[in-house]
Motif scaffolding. Structure first.
Motif, short mmCIF file in Angstrom:
data_model
loop_
_atom_site.label_atom_id
_atom_site.label_comp_id
_atom_site.label_asym_id
_atom_site.label_seq_id
_atom_site.Cartn_x
_atom_site.Cartn_y
_atom_site.Cartn_z
N VAL A 12 1.20 -1.56 0.32
CA VAL A 12 -0.01 0.33 0.13
C VAL A 12 0.71 0.62 0.20
O VAL A 12 2.20 1.41 1.10
CB VAL A 12 -1.01 -0.10 1.20
CG1 VAL A 12 -1.89 1.22 1.22
CG2 VAL A 12 -2.20 -1.24 1.50
N TYR A 13 0.44 2.56 -0.63
CA TYR A 13 1.29 3.52 -0.64
C TYR A 13 0.51 4.35 -0.47
O TYR A 13 -0.76 4.54 -0.50
CB TYR A 13 1.44 3.82 -2.64
CG TYR A 13 2.64 2.73 -3.24
CD1 TYR A 13 4.26 2.66 -3.09
CD2 TYR A 13 2.54 2.09 -4.17
CE1 TYR A 13 4.71 2.32 -3.54
CE2 TYR A 13 2.95 1.58 -4.94
CZ TYR A 13 4.58 1.67 -4.80
OH TYR A 13 5.45 0.85 -5.32
N GLU A 14 1.07 5.19 0.73
CA GLU A 14 0.33 6.43 1.55
C GLU A 14 0.36 7.36 1.20
O GLU A 14 2.12 8.00 0.80
CB GLU A 14 1.04 6.27 3.01
CG GLU A 14 0.95 4.91 3.20
CD GLU A 14 -1.03 4.18 4.27
OE1 GLU A 14 -1.58 5.18 3.42
OE2 GLU A 14 -1.01 3.46 4.82
N LYS A 45 2.99 -4.49 -11.72
CA LYS A 45 3.92 -5.22 -12.26
C LYS A 45 5.96 -4.44 -11.86
O LYS A 45 6.55 -5.27 -11.12
CB LYS A 45 4.25 -4.81 -13.08
CG LYS A 45 3.42 -5.67 -13.94
CD LYS A 45 3.36 -6.00 -15.32
CE LYS A 45 3.32 -4.34 -16.26
NZ LYS A 45 2.71 -3.93 -16.62
N SER A 46 5.93 -2.46 -11.17
CA SER A 46 7.15 -3.30 -11.39
C SER A 46 7.04 -2.68 -9.85
O SER A 46 8.57 -3.13 -9.63
CB SER A 46 6.94 -0.63 -11.46
OG SER A 46 6.84 -0.54 -12.94
N THR A 47 6.05 -2.12 -9.05
CA THR A 47 6.00 -2.71 -7.33
C THR A 47 6.89 -4.18 -7.34
O THR A 47 6.98 -4.16 -6.07
CB THR A 47 4.80 -2.08 -6.92
OG1 THR A 47 4.18 -0.94 -7.47
CG2 THR A 47 4.39 -2.85 -5.88
N LEU A 49 8.82 -5.66 -8.78
CA LEU A 49 9.99 -5.91 -9.47
C LEU A 49 11.03 -5.42 -7.74
O LEU A 49 11.93 -5.42 -7.75
CB LEU A 49 10.15 -5.60 -10.09
CG LEU A 49 11.06 -6.40 -11.75
CD1 LEU A 49 11.27 -7.74 -11.09
CD2 LEU A 49 11.28 -5.66 -12.83
N ASN A 50 10.17 -4.12 -7.76
CA ASN A 50 11.38 -3.59 -6.49
C ASN A 50 11.17 -4.18 -4.84
O ASN A 50 11.93 -3.69 -4.33
CB ASN A 50 10.10 -2.05 -6.21
CG ASN A 50 10.53 -0.96 -7.73
OD1 ASN A 50 11.10 -1.05 -7.89
ND2 ASN A 50 9.67 0.24 -7.60
N LEU A 51 9.89 -5.14 -4.80
CA LEU A 51 9.69 -5.57 -3.66
C LEU A 51 10.99 -7.07 -3.62
O LEU A 51 11.56 -7.55 -3.09
CB LEU A 51 8.39 -6.11 -3.49
CG LEU A 51 7.64 -4.99 -3.08
CD1 LEU A 51 5.80 -5.57 -2.82
CD2 LEU A 51 7.55 -4.09 -1.73
N ALA A 166 14.51 -8.67 -14.43
CA ALA A 166 14.49 -8.43 -16.20
C ALA A 166 13.23 -7.67 -16.13
O ALA A 166 12.47 -7.68 -16.03
CB ALA A 166 14.41 -8.85 -17.17
N ASP A 167 12.98 -5.86 -16.45
CA ASP A 167 11.73 -5.00 -16.36
C ASP A 167 12.07 -4.47 -17.84
O ASP A 167 12.37 -3.80 -17.81
CB ASP A 167 12.22 -4.25 -15.16
CG ASP A 167 11.27 -2.70 -15.64
OD1 ASP A 167 9.86 -3.29 -15.92
OD2 ASP A 167 11.03 -2.01 -14.80
N GLU A 168 11.24 -4.64 -18.80
CA GLU A 168 10.61 -4.84 -20.54
C GLU A 168 12.18 -5.05 -21.03
O GLU A 168 12.99 -3.48 -21.62
CB GLU A 168 10.04 -3.51 -19.89
CG GLU A 168 8.71 -3.31 -19.44
CD GLU A 168 7.64 -3.55 -19.96
OE1 GLU A 168 8.35 -4.41 -21.12
OE2 GLU A 168 6.58 -3.62 -20.12
#
Ligand code: ADP
Ligand code: ADP
Length: 233
Positions: A12-14, A45-47, A49-51, A166-168
């Motif tokens: 969750v992004y506050e 998806k980006s979230t 990968l960041n995790l 790998a991100d895109e």
């Protein structure tokens, strides 16, 4: 045992509005698997990968690597874990323009102050395997996009990571270069049993994978395995 377990992960992004980017997402990745994660823009998806890359932490749930929980590591241990276990490949290659191809590839080892002989040995092997030998002394602006992505893959592999994220990776490549990069990732996956997790919008890229995980609104949506793949793509 899976090499990576994503267990009930919520992010969750506050902010002015609370934004639930991932909602109780769970899946396992087996050692040696080539997994694609697909989903519409904003699906998380980006979230994710960041995790997985430990750059960000889940709000709840856990991500476990081979029994180990990175959430429990100190910042220093985490930086070390990331460098040793993970290799990153990005859409825009992220090569340093002032360094040569060779210097870019060995940069992760240089930063770790590894012995010169080890760097040269690994560089030689990788350059041969990925067919980069002819442009090792050029700079990123003197090579094509496809070549640049192969260099970025070499840089991701020089540490011999457990998991490649790998991100895109084909997002900025034409179809010929995309195919070459995907064939290269497949080869690394098959020969080295390297585990690859690739976020992509590209159905052709996904068709190179063992499994495609679809997410939507931060939740599991569907999954396709290699056996069904040929019919689907
Ligand atoms: P995708 O990569 O699939 O496009 P993202 O993971 O970037 O999806 O985004 C998932 C949701 O989380 C979107 O609604 C996005 O706006 C939101 N989001 C992503 N990162 C942040 C952030 N740092 N702060 C606030 N909201 C974010
Ligand atoms: P892509 O899907 O091409 O990877 P995104 O637009 O999803 O790109 O995200 C790019 C970066 O911006 C990510 O690091 C993401 O966390 C961040 N981001 C996405 N949405 C938001 C948002 N609403 N607020 C703040 N940061 C965001």
């Amino acid at each position: 045992m899976p090499i990576l377990q994503v267990k009930d992960v919520t992010k969750v992004y506050e902010g002015k509005v609370t934004n639930r980017a991932l909602n109780q997402l769970s899946f396992d990745v087996e050692q040696g698997e080539f997994l694609a994660v697909m989903g519409p823009s904003g699906s998380g998806k980006s979230t994710l990968l960041n995790l997985i890359s430990t750059i960000d932490r889940p709000t709840s749930g856990e991500i476990i690597f081979n029994d180990m929980k990175p959430q429990s590591l100190s910042p220093n241990e985490l930086a070390y874990f990331r460098r040793r276990e993970l290799g990153f490949v990005f859409q825009d290659f992220n090569l340093l323009p002032m360094l040569t191809v060779e210097e870019n590839i060995i940069l992760p080892l240089t930063l770790d102050q590894k012995p010169v002989e080890m760097m040269e040995e690994r560089l030689k092997n990788l350059a041969k395997r990925l067919d980069l030998t002819s442009y090792l002394h050029k700079r990123p602006n003197e090579i094509s996009g496809g070549q640049a992505q192969k260099v970025a893959i070499a840089r991701a592999l020089i540490h011999e990571p457990t998991i490649i994220l790998a991100d895109e990776p084909t997002g900025n490549l034409d179809s010929n270069n995309s195919r070459e990069v995907l064939e290269l990732l497949s080869k690394i996956n098959e020969e080295k049993r390297a585990t690859i997790i690739m976020v992509t919008h590209d159905p052709i890229a996904a068709s190179f994978c063992d499994r495609v995980l679809f997410i939507k609104d931060g939740e599991f949506f569907n999954e396709i395995h290699r056996d069904d793949r040929r019919q689907t793509f």
